[in-house]
Each structure stands twice: as C-alpha cells, then as structure tokens.
Design an enzyme around this catalytic site. Structure first.
Site, PDB file in Angstrom:
ATOM      1  CB  SER A 293      -0.948  -0.042   1.204  1.00  0.00           C
ATOM      2  OG  SER A 293      -1.987   0.884   1.049  1.00  0.00           O
TER       3      SER A 293
ATOM      4  CD  GLU B  59      -2.661  -2.478  -4.058  1.00  0.00           C
ATOM      5  OE1 GLU B  59      -3.841  -2.604  -3.690  1.00  0.00           O
ATOM      6  OE2 GLU B  59      -1.849  -1.742  -3.462  1.00  0.00           O
TER       7      GLU B  59
ATOM      8  CG  HIS C 299      -5.491  -2.581  -0.148  1.00  0.00           C
ATOM      9  ND1 HIS C 299      -4.649  -2.115  -1.125  1.00  0.00           N
ATOM     10  CD2 HIS C 299      -5.179  -1.878   0.972  1.00  0.00           C
ATOM     11  CE1 HIS C 299      -3.872  -1.157  -0.623  1.00  0.00           C
ATOM     12  NE2 HIS C 299      -4.169  -0.999   0.638  1.00  0.00           N
TER      13      HIS C 299
END
Lengths: 311, 311
Positions: free
Chosen positions: B115, B213, B278
């Site tokens: 992330s 992503e 995620h």
C-alpha cells in the site's frame, strides 16, 4: 511551446459569441440550459458544441468528440470565448490529442473554466501562452441553479469577462505567512496539478503566485499532493500562495495545518480563505495575468492587461 | 542511485530477528500486538521500533521519528528484515530525509510492506537496488485480526520470507491481453505510483512486469492516475501487467473497463484479479525479483534469486 510572452485575449463586448463545450464529465441538460440563459443575460450570443451532452462512463462522450468540440470552438473566428460547461474528470485525456498548432494559429481568445479544467489552463499556458479565466461554469450549481445564479459569483464573472481584472481585491480570511508578492497567477485545482506532475504539462511555479484549491480531498491526500509538488520541484520559485476553498476536505483546521506545514517553510506570502474554487461565492481569477498578494489587507488582486490597452 | 545490479537479501531462517517500524499512518496497539505474535509464531524474534506507536495527525509521529526508527532498523546488523506495521499515508515524506548512503552501507536485507509502502519499494529499488517484499503487514486486518491471521495470507508470507519465490503461481481470474512475459516485478499501489510521478522516485516500467492495485479509488480516479503514468512515460517499455485487487473502487466492471481502455493499447500481456493488494487473501510478491506472467494459466509467478544460490 510558448510560456512567454503571455498573450491576452480581447475582453468580451455585448453581442459577442461564446461557445459552450464539455471537455470533462457528463453535463446535466437542465442545468446547462439554465446556465446558458445566464450567459445570454450577460448580453452574449451562446452557441453550444454539438457533442456537449454526450456521455461515456464518467466522460462527456469519447475523447475524440470532446476534442473536436473544443478545438472547433477555439478555432472558430466567430467565437470570442470558449466556456467549459463543467468539470468532473476528463480534461487530462485531451491534452495529447488536441492540435495545438491549429489552436495557436487561431489566436488568443478567452477560455473559462475551473476544477478539472485546470488541466486546460496549464496546457493553454504552455502551448498557447495565453491568459485564461479560472471561474464558474454554466452547468455547475452556482450559475445553473434552479433558483438563479449566485449574485456575487455572476457579478465577478461579468467583471472578469467584460472589464478584465478581478473587479477589486479578492479578500481571504487568514494569513499563513505575511508579506506582499507580485507575479503572474498560476496553479489551480491541487488534484489536477498533482495529476500533471511528471507529464509535459506539469506546473512550474517560477515566479508565479500559486492558486491552490480542492474539493472532497482528505487532509492526508492534500498532504500527499503537496509533498509530490514539492518533491517534483513544481513549487520552486513560487512568489506566493493564494489559497482558495477546500470544500468537503474534512476539518478546516486540519486542512490549514497541512497547508501551513507543507507551504510555510517556503517562506513566501500566503493568503488563505479566498473565495476561489468550489465554494460559494466563486470569484473569477485570470491565470497568467499579473496578480498581487497583500497580506496586510488579506487579499489578492488580479490585474488584466488586454490588447486594447485598457487599465 | 543503483537500479542495477539488483541485490537480493538473504532469506529468513527461524531465530532471525525482525524489526517492526511505522513509516506511514498511526498504528493500533492491540492489532500490532496480535500481528507481532503471528510473526513470533513464524519462529522469528520480533523487536518493535521505539516510536512505532507515535501519532501526529494522520502520521505515526513526526517525520524525524519515523525516519530514525526505519533507518535504525535497517542499519542494525542484528536485524534481518524490516517489517512495516501498516500503510496509510506518510512514506513519501520520508524519501528525502532518509540517509541512503548509510542504508546502502548496511547491505541488503528484507523490507516487507505494501500500500503506502510502495513509496519505499520504489525508493529502495532506486537508491539501494534491493529486491523488496510486497505483502501483508502485521498491524493490518489480515495478520492482526482478533480471530487470527488469514491462513493463506500467512502461508504465502511464510514461503516468501523463508523460501523466496511466490510459493507457486499466483492465479488471477481474468486475462485482458493474452501472452507470456518475463521481467523483474515493479509497480505496486497505483495511487502511490501516481504520487511519485515527477519526483526523483518516479516509476519507470522499462522491461518490468508492472503490478497495479488500489483501494478506495473511484474508476475516474484510476483513469486519471493511469493517464498520468502514461503521459509521464512511466509505463513505457512495460513487459506486462499484473493487476491485483481493487477493493472499494466501485463497480468491478467499471474498473476493468478503465484498466482495459488505458492499458490494453500498450499491447503487452495483462492478467487481472490476482490476490495481491488489499483483498483477502493477500499474497506476497517480491519486487525487482524475476516474474513471469502466463495468460494461458492466468497466473503470475515470482522467482526469487537469493545470494545463497537456492533455486
């Protein structure tokens, strides 16, 4: 590519023809119709791009159609101003397909828009060297509302279009760093400036007074975008900062803390709380025109120089 | 700056010491405690950075404290892996203050995170030339949940840390462009790759298989970020795309339409729906290690080469 000399379009006169186009998101027909009446009420002849009501996902139709409408309007000698119907998203997709040579040949005229249209302000400055108007759009709530246009928004727009300048100082409500600064006005919507980083249309502050505003971005995102602009060198040489509205960006104190943390170390004057961006009223501001920040009066003034030599 | 040759850290062995640090957002103590027990359950000695529970607005403490913890852990010869507690926001703020010379001198070891930690993956690749592990973090829901870690997430993490590689192919659920591609794995979280555009840490695909992503980004934002990467040249030379999870990004079909519209014209193989990012489970993937996309099996394999010469 011409960043300088800056070209100034002719101010509008009653009876001029303006063209409404949709370079970004889908347009609501009823709102557009009301906004068009508001423009007519300013004494303008309003034509509407043939593809302005297109829709393809989150875009006002395919890129090709949006490019054609924008380019045709800009290159039509009968059109004195190209007015974007609304923002949303989609303008960055047009920057490469637009035929900048053809648009340069058409000479300067007025481009009006804000929010996502920041991408066009940047590209018009870079490719055409022309001053453009950051202000309210006809298919947005302040001009196209059922109850009629927001009065101060409309009177400031009228002044900017017909008289140039910002029709007097634009007052903010907070000084983050005191001082006085002069320079051409640049910047715009922060998300768009961040989205242009690294592309040929990336912003360079170099002597500009930098307008920043945004809508619906949490403080950590504002921090991330400012950090990107700083690391990309986009804010190097900023003469000062003119901070507009931060609508729906969470607690205003948190936003101010982020803006102060990231921008105050640059040591140039910063005025915050200017009614420019997404709030109400929404004042009009000429980009690439000469601006003055004065923190003693907590205000900003935009000075328009037009080819007719009016003050 | 060393993008090549790539350095590979030593795989972990039971009894190794790992250090947990918080370069990004504030950490929940209870969740961290549970995640720490999970790491201990892998046979690791776990030390926790002294400032890991700091908090300053949306950050896990001031930049200086987060820098000190990260740098101290990386430069401690007793530490074999530096594990980020969680993402959030804040890693991009550390890229300039970190002392890359000191970290380069400390030699390669494992960095684990995902992330927001994409910023560190990029900077570690650029400044240290080291392969890093994109995977689950101890103070996040998949490892630090009250009901215990998600089993497949944990077994894939164990394999990546102790055996290298991806412990067999990672299967997707959709082929957007068929073909087979090999190359080092790059990319990561799309928002972070966009936020690094124009900075010294901007991504360059050049022969890489590009993982993408994101979480909580509407399709128009994904479109805007991909458009930025394209216009910035970040995706030039991509060998292929490995598309992970798009949790909370709106209608999955709309997301796929955006990904196809922006990426398919590049003409390289694209696998979508990989359990990386995620979602749950969350597989681990070595960045800068050799990857293979094979759309016949709709899968991706990450091949780790470590200094001990294990396969």
């Amino acid at each position: 590519m011409v960043e300088f000399p800056r070209l100034f379009p002719r101010r509008l006169r009653p009876g001029d023809t303006v063209a409404v186009v949709a370079p970004s998101g889908p347009v609501d027909p009823a709102r557009l119709e009301r906004g068009k009446e508001v423009l007519k009420g300013l004494g303008l002849d309003v034509i509407v791009g043939s593809r302005v009501l297109g829709r393809e996902r989150f875009l006002a139709g395919p890129d090709s159609a949006r490019v054609v409408d924008l380019q045709a309007a800009w290159c039509d000698p009968a059109v004195s101003a190209v007015i974007c119907a609304r923002g949303g998203y989609g303008a960055t997709r047009l920057l490469e397909p637009l035929d900048w040579d053809a648009m340069r040949a058409a000479g300067p005229k007025i481009l009006l828009g804000s929010s996502d249209i920041t991408a066009l302000h940047r590209a018009f400055a870079r490719e055409l060297g022309v001053a453009t108007l950051f202000g309210p759009m006809p298919a947005c709530s302040l001009l196209g509302a059922p109850e009629g246009p927001e009065p101060e928004t409309l009177s400031r727009l009228r002044a900017a279009l017909f008289e140039g300048g910002s029709a007097g100082p634009i007052r903010g409500d907070r000084v983050l760093v005191p001082g006085r600064a002069e320079g051409p006005v640049g910047g715009g919507n922060l998300s768009l400036l961040a989205a242009l980083c690294g592309t040929p249309y990336g912003f360079r502050a170099d002597g500009h007074i930098v307008l920043l505003e945004d809508v619906g971005e949490q403080p950590y995102r504002i921090d991330r975008m400012l950090t990107q602009l700083l690391q990309a060198g986009s804010l190097d040489g900023a003469a000062g900062f003119a901070l507009g509205s931060w609508v729906g960006c969470g607690d205003p104190d948190d936003v101010l803390a982020v803006l102060t943390d990231r921008l105050a170390p640059l040591g140039v004057p910063i005025v915050a709380g200017l009614p420019v961006g997404h709030g109400s009223p929404q004042f009009s501001l000429w980009m690439e025109a000469d601006g003055v920040i004065d923190t003693q009066s907590c205000s900003m003034t935009g000075l328009f120089r037009d080819p007719e030599g009016a003050p």
